[in-house]
Design a protein around this motif. Structure first.
Motif, PDB file in Angstrom:
ATOM      1  N   ASP A  17       0.808  -1.217   0.000  1.00 49.24           N
ATOM      2  CA  ASP A  17       0.000   0.000   0.000  1.00 49.24           C
ATOM      3  C   ASP A  17       0.846   1.274   0.000  1.00 49.24           C
ATOM      4  O   ASP A  17       0.313   2.369  -0.180  1.00 49.24           O
ATOM      5  CB  ASP A  17      -0.925   0.024   1.230  1.00 49.24           C
ATOM      6  CG  ASP A  17      -1.959  -1.092   1.213  1.00 49.24           C
ATOM      7  OD1 ASP A  17      -2.451  -1.402   0.118  1.00 49.24           O
ATOM      8  OD2 ASP A  17      -2.252  -1.645   2.290  1.00 49.24           O
ATOM      9  N   MET A  18       2.155   1.132   0.208  1.00 47.81           N
ATOM     10  CA  MET A  18       3.023   2.309   0.252  1.00 47.81           C
ATOM     11  C   MET A  18       3.398   2.771  -1.150  1.00 47.81           C
ATOM     12  O   MET A  18       3.486   1.967  -2.087  1.00 47.81           O
ATOM     13  CB  MET A  18       4.301   1.999   1.034  1.00 47.81           C
ATOM     14  CG  MET A  18       4.122   1.941   2.525  1.00 47.81           C
ATOM     15  SD  MET A  18       5.714   2.007   3.412  1.00 47.81           S
ATOM     16  CE  MET A  18       6.458   0.466   2.902  1.00 47.81           C
ATOM     17  N   ALA A  19       3.646   4.067  -1.257  1.00 47.30           N
ATOM     18  CA  ALA A  19       4.088   4.632  -2.537  1.00 47.30           C
ATOM     19  C   ALA A  19       4.941   5.859  -2.270  1.00 47.30           C
ATOM     20  O   ALA A  19       4.744   6.576  -1.274  1.00 47.30           O
ATOM     21  CB  ALA A  19       2.898   5.006  -3.417  1.00 47.30           C
ATOM     22  N   LEU A  20       5.889   6.073  -3.172  1.00 44.83           N
ATOM     23  CA  LEU A  20       6.670   7.307  -3.193  1.00 44.83           C
ATOM     24  C   LEU A  20       6.227   8.083  -4.414  1.00 44.83           C
ATOM     25  O   LEU A  20       6.426   7.643  -5.549  1.00 44.83           O
ATOM     26  CB  LEU A  20       8.166   6.987  -3.277  1.00 44.83           C
ATOM     27  CG  LEU A  20       9.107   8.189  -3.460  1.00 44.83           C
ATOM     28  CD1 LEU A  20       9.066   9.089  -2.228  1.00 44.83           C
ATOM     29  CD2 LEU A  20      10.525   7.714  -3.738  1.00 44.83           C
ATOM     30  N   ASP A  21       5.569   9.203  -4.201  1.00 37.80           N
ATOM     31  CA  ASP A  21       5.003   9.985  -5.296  1.00 37.80           C
ATOM     32  C   ASP A  21       5.433  11.439  -5.144  1.00 37.80           C
ATOM     33  O   ASP A  21       5.132  12.076  -4.128  1.00 37.80           O
ATOM     34  CB  ASP A  21       3.473   9.867  -5.275  1.00 37.80           C
ATOM     35  CG  ASP A  21       2.824  10.492  -6.507  1.00 37.80           C
ATOM     36  OD1 ASP A  21       3.558  10.993  -7.384  1.00 37.80           O
ATOM     37  OD2 ASP A  21       1.580  10.480  -6.592  1.00 37.80           O
ATOM     38  N   ASP A  22       6.167  11.918  -6.132  1.00 38.27           N
ATOM     39  CA  ASP A  22       6.656  13.299  -6.114  1.00 38.27           C
ATOM     40  C   ASP A  22       7.455  13.573  -4.843  1.00 38.27           C
ATOM     41  O   ASP A  22       7.343  14.637  -4.222  1.00 38.27           O
ATOM     42  CB  ASP A  22       5.487  14.277  -6.244  1.00 38.27           C
ATOM     43  CG  ASP A  22       5.941  15.675  -6.690  1.00 38.27           C
ATOM     44  OD1 ASP A  22       7.037  15.782  -7.284  1.00 38.27           O
ATOM     45  OD2 ASP A  22       5.211  16.641  -6.423  1.00 38.27           O
ATOM     46  N   GLY A  23       8.238  12.572  -4.446  1.00 38.17           N
ATOM     47  CA  GLY A  23       9.130  12.721  -3.301  1.00 38.17           C
ATOM     48  C   GLY A  23       8.506  12.486  -1.950  1.00 38.17           C
ATOM     49  O   GLY A  23       9.201  12.551  -0.933  1.00 38.17           O
ATOM     50  N   VAL A  24       7.206  12.191  -1.895  1.00 38.46           N
ATOM     51  CA  VAL A  24       6.504  12.029  -0.626  1.00 38.46           C
ATOM     52  C   VAL A  24       6.088  10.567  -0.447  1.00 38.46           C
ATOM     53  O   VAL A  24       5.526   9.962  -1.364  1.00 38.46           O
ATOM     54  CB  VAL A  24       5.257  12.934  -0.558  1.00 38.46           C
ATOM     55  CG1 VAL A  24       4.471  12.670   0.717  1.00 38.46           C
ATOM     56  CG2 VAL A  24       5.672  14.395  -0.638  1.00 38.46           C
ATOM     57  N   GLY A  68      10.832  -1.897   1.308  1.00 36.56           N
ATOM     58  CA  GLY A  68       9.895  -1.343   2.282  1.00 36.56           C
ATOM     59  C   GLY A  68      10.602  -0.536   3.351  1.00 36.56           C
ATOM     60  O   GLY A  68      10.154   0.565   3.721  1.00 36.56           O
ATOM     61  N   THR A  69      11.722  -1.048   3.861  1.00 30.93           N
ATOM     62  CA  THR A  69      12.456  -0.297   4.879  1.00 30.93           C
ATOM     63  C   THR A  69      13.036   0.990   4.297  1.00 30.93           C
ATOM     64  O   THR A  69      13.132   2.004   4.992  1.00 30.93           O
ATOM     65  CB  THR A  69      13.593  -1.130   5.498  1.00 30.93           C
ATOM     66  OG1 THR A  69      14.583  -1.440   4.506  1.00 30.93           O
ATOM     67  CG2 THR A  69      13.059  -2.411   6.119  1.00 30.93           C
ATOM     68  N   GLN A  70      13.403   0.953   3.018  1.00 28.39           N
ATOM     69  CA  GLN A  70      13.933   2.165   2.393  1.00 28.39           C
ATOM     70  C   GLN A  70      12.850   3.231   2.240  1.00 28.39           C
ATOM     71  O   GLN A  70      13.109   4.426   2.450  1.00 28.39           O
ATOM     72  CB  GLN A  70      14.572   1.814   1.048  1.00 28.39           C
ATOM     73  CG  GLN A  70      15.859   1.010   1.206  1.00 28.39           C
ATOM     74  CD  GLN A  70      16.392   0.452  -0.088  1.00 28.39           C
ATOM     75  OE1 GLN A  70      15.642   0.246  -1.054  1.00 28.39           O
ATOM     76  NE2 GLN A  70      17.686   0.194  -0.140  1.00 28.39           N
ATOM     77  N   LEU A  71      11.636   2.808   1.902  1.00 27.19           N
ATOM     78  CA  LEU A  71      10.536   3.762   1.842  1.00 27.19           C
ATOM     79  C   LEU A  71      10.240   4.337   3.225  1.00 27.19           C
ATOM     80  O   LEU A  71       9.997   5.538   3.379  1.00 27.19           O
ATOM     81  CB  LEU A  71       9.286   3.103   1.264  1.00 27.19           C
ATOM     82  CG  LEU A  71       9.294   2.829  -0.241  1.00 27.19           C
ATOM     83  CD1 LEU A  71       8.065   2.026  -0.639  1.00 27.19           C
ATOM     84  CD2 LEU A  71       9.359   4.140  -1.037  1.00 27.19           C
ATOM     85  N   LEU A  72      10.266   3.478   4.235  1.00 22.69           N
ATOM     86  CA  LEU A  72      10.028   3.958   5.595  1.00 22.69           C
ATOM     87  C   LEU A  72      11.124   4.917   6.047  1.00 22.69           C
ATOM     88  O   LEU A  72      10.854   5.895   6.763  1.00 22.69           O
ATOM     89  CB  LEU A  72       9.948   2.769   6.561  1.00 22.69           C
ATOM     90  CG  LEU A  72       8.709   1.889   6.423  1.00 22.69           C
ATOM     91  CD1 LEU A  72       8.843   0.654   7.300  1.00 22.69           C
ATOM     92  CD2 LEU A  72       7.439   2.652   6.782  1.00 22.69           C
ATOM     93  N   GLN A  73      12.348   4.668   5.617  1.00 27.95           N
ATOM     94  CA  GLN A  73      13.432   5.579   5.975  1.00 27.95           C
ATOM     95  C   GLN A  73      13.240   6.942   5.311  1.00 27.95           C
ATOM     96  O   GLN A  73      13.487   7.981   5.921  1.00 27.95           O
ATOM     97  CB  GLN A  73      14.777   4.975   5.585  1.00 27.95           C
ATOM     98  CG  GLN A  73      15.974   5.752   6.114  1.00 27.95           C
ATOM     99  CD  GLN A  73      17.275   5.014   5.902  1.00 27.95           C
ATOM    100  OE1 GLN A  73      17.322   3.924   5.338  1.00 27.95           O
ATOM    101  NE2 GLN A  73      18.367   5.608   6.361  1.00 27.95           N
ATOM    102  N   LEU A  74      12.780   6.947   4.078  1.00 29.66           N
ATOM    103  CA  LEU A  74      12.451   8.211   3.423  1.00 29.66           C
ATOM    104  C   LEU A  74      11.325   8.933   4.170  1.00 29.66           C
ATOM    105  O   LEU A  74      11.345  10.152   4.329  1.00 29.66           O
ATOM    106  CB  LEU A  74      12.049   7.967   1.968  1.00 29.66           C
ATOM    107  CG  LEU A  74      13.183   7.576   1.010  1.00 29.66           C
ATOM    108  CD1 LEU A  74      12.607   7.114  -0.323  1.00 29.66           C
ATOM    109  CD2 LEU A  74      14.134   8.752   0.810  1.00 29.66           C
ATOM    110  N   ALA A  75      10.344   8.135   4.633  1.00 28.75           N
ATOM    111  CA  ALA A  75       9.255   8.739   5.409  1.00 28.75           C
ATOM    112  C   ALA A  75       9.786   9.364   6.698  1.00 28.75           C
ATOM    113  O   ALA A  75       9.313  10.430   7.123  1.00 28.75           O
ATOM    114  CB  ALA A  75       8.190   7.687   5.725  1.00 28.75           C
ATOM    115  N   GLU A  76      10.778   8.726   7.312  1.00 23.12           N
ATOM    116  CA  GLU A  76      11.396   9.308   8.508  1.00 23.12           C
ATOM    117  C   GLU A  76      12.000  10.676   8.203  1.00 23.12           C
ATOM    118  O   GLU A  76      11.894  11.604   9.003  1.00 23.12           O
ATOM    119  CB  GLU A  76      12.499   8.389   9.033  1.00 23.12           C
ATOM    120  CG  GLU A  76      12.024   7.176   9.795  1.00 23.12           C
ATOM    121  CD  GLU A  76      13.191   6.402  10.370  1.00 23.12           C
ATOM    122  OE1 GLU A  76      13.107   6.019  11.556  1.00 23.12           O
ATOM    123  OE2 GLU A  76      14.184   6.172   9.650  1.00 23.12           O
TER     124      GLU A  76
END
Length: 319
Positions: A41-48, A97-105
């Motif tokens: 369900d996660m996505a990186l869209d326009d840097g977010v 997934g962990t990389q996306l979560l790290q970006l979210a951090e």
């Protein structure tokens, strides 16, 4: 607080024993809002980094235990806490997934356990950082080295570095029966690195899961006892769980590792101990909350949510 759980599909939860459900139930009891989403369900869209997140309520019905209040795409930084509870396998999708979560951090999300710390702590290899607590261990893809290790110790456990639930674990005794076949299979003819450990006879008394929350050990371990001639105590492999107070050695290990791992961003850790020896450091989605609570009355989920509230509501600085 608004708490979002990254987990496997809710429809597959066995709520009578699921530790993530125990966390949700305790958080909801305290009035926190509960949300859930899957890694897909996660996505990186326009840097977010955002996710399609469902706000849920707990119904109290064991057969239909949750209801979706609403579902919406939400920035992960909008939650007070994101709890990473996806089960292995720890494959490249898990890493992504962990990389996306790290970006979210980086965008303000608070994620537990810390995604970079999960990546940095292979659940088998991490014990090498605490070798004073481990049995003789070899990590290699070399058949020659693995054979020599067996020749030295005579009774050896071989296992993959990315396994879970006891999958892929083999015991080779003094006679060396099937040694070559096991090494060839696990290493894929030398292409994969595996772990070999001297067999610990105390496994007959259980593979103990010691939970450490925010650096502090839960006072009871769950000894997962092998059944019917099995060498594996994992509950997924048919082991029977028996809660017991921590031994002096258990507490020594937990109190030595706990503060170190907590400082690295690991709010919840499951240490596996056989006899007097540390065998694994579990950081992805440690379990056994309900088994310990049901057998001892000690509320593990309450201890976890207490720690989460301290981290979030009191804004404990991260290191």
């Amino acid at each position: 607080m608004k708490i979002a759980f990254l987990a496997d599909p809710l429809s597959g939860f066995k709520i009578y024993k699921d530790s993530t459900f125990a966390m949700m139930r305790e958080a909801a009891r305290r009035g926190h809002a509960i949300y859930a989403f899957e890694q897909r369900d996660m996505a990186l869209d326009d840097g977010v980094v955002s996710a399609d997140v469902a706000e849920i309520t707990l119904t109290g019905d064991p057969d239909d235990w949750y209801a979706v209040v609403k579902q919406a795409s939400t920035r992960l930084s909008e939650f007070d806490a994101v709890i990473e509870r996806k089960d292995p396998p720890f494959d490249m999708e898990y890493v992504y997934g962990t990389q996306l979560l790290q970006l979210a951090e980086m965008q303000g999300a608070r994620v537990f356990n810390k995604p970079s710390a999960i990546r940095d702590h292979n659940e088998k290899l991490s014990i090498a950082q605490f070798s004073n607590f481990t049995a003789p261990t070899l990590v290699s893809s070399s058949a020659e080295r693995l054979r020599a290790f067996h020749a030295l110790h005579r009774d050896v456990i071989f296992k993959p570095l990315d396994g879970m639930g006891g999958a892929g674990i083999f015991r080779i005794k003094d006679d060396g029966m099937n040694l070559g076949s096991v090494i060839e299979t696990l290493t894929e003819l030398g292409a994969r690195t595996i772990m070999a450990q001297k067999y610990i006879p105390a496994i007959v008394h259980g593979d103990k899961r010691i939970l450490v929350i925010d650096g502090q050990p839960v006072p009871f371990a769950l000894a997962r006892i092998p059944q019917a001639g099995e060498v594996r105590g994992n509950l997924a492999a048919g082991g029977v769980g028996r809660a017991q107070p921590l031994s002096t050695r258990d507490r020594e290990i937990a109190e030595a590792l706990g503060p170190v791992l907590a400082a690295r961003g690991l709010l919840l850790v499951g240490l596996d101990v056989i006899g007097d020896f540390l065998t694994e450091v579990n950081v992805t989605s440690p379990t056994c909350f309900q088994e310990i609570t049901d057998q001892t009355g000690f509320d593990v989920a309450a201890m976890f949510i207490d720690a989460l509230e301290r981290q979030v509501l009191h804004q404990v600085p991260e290191t």
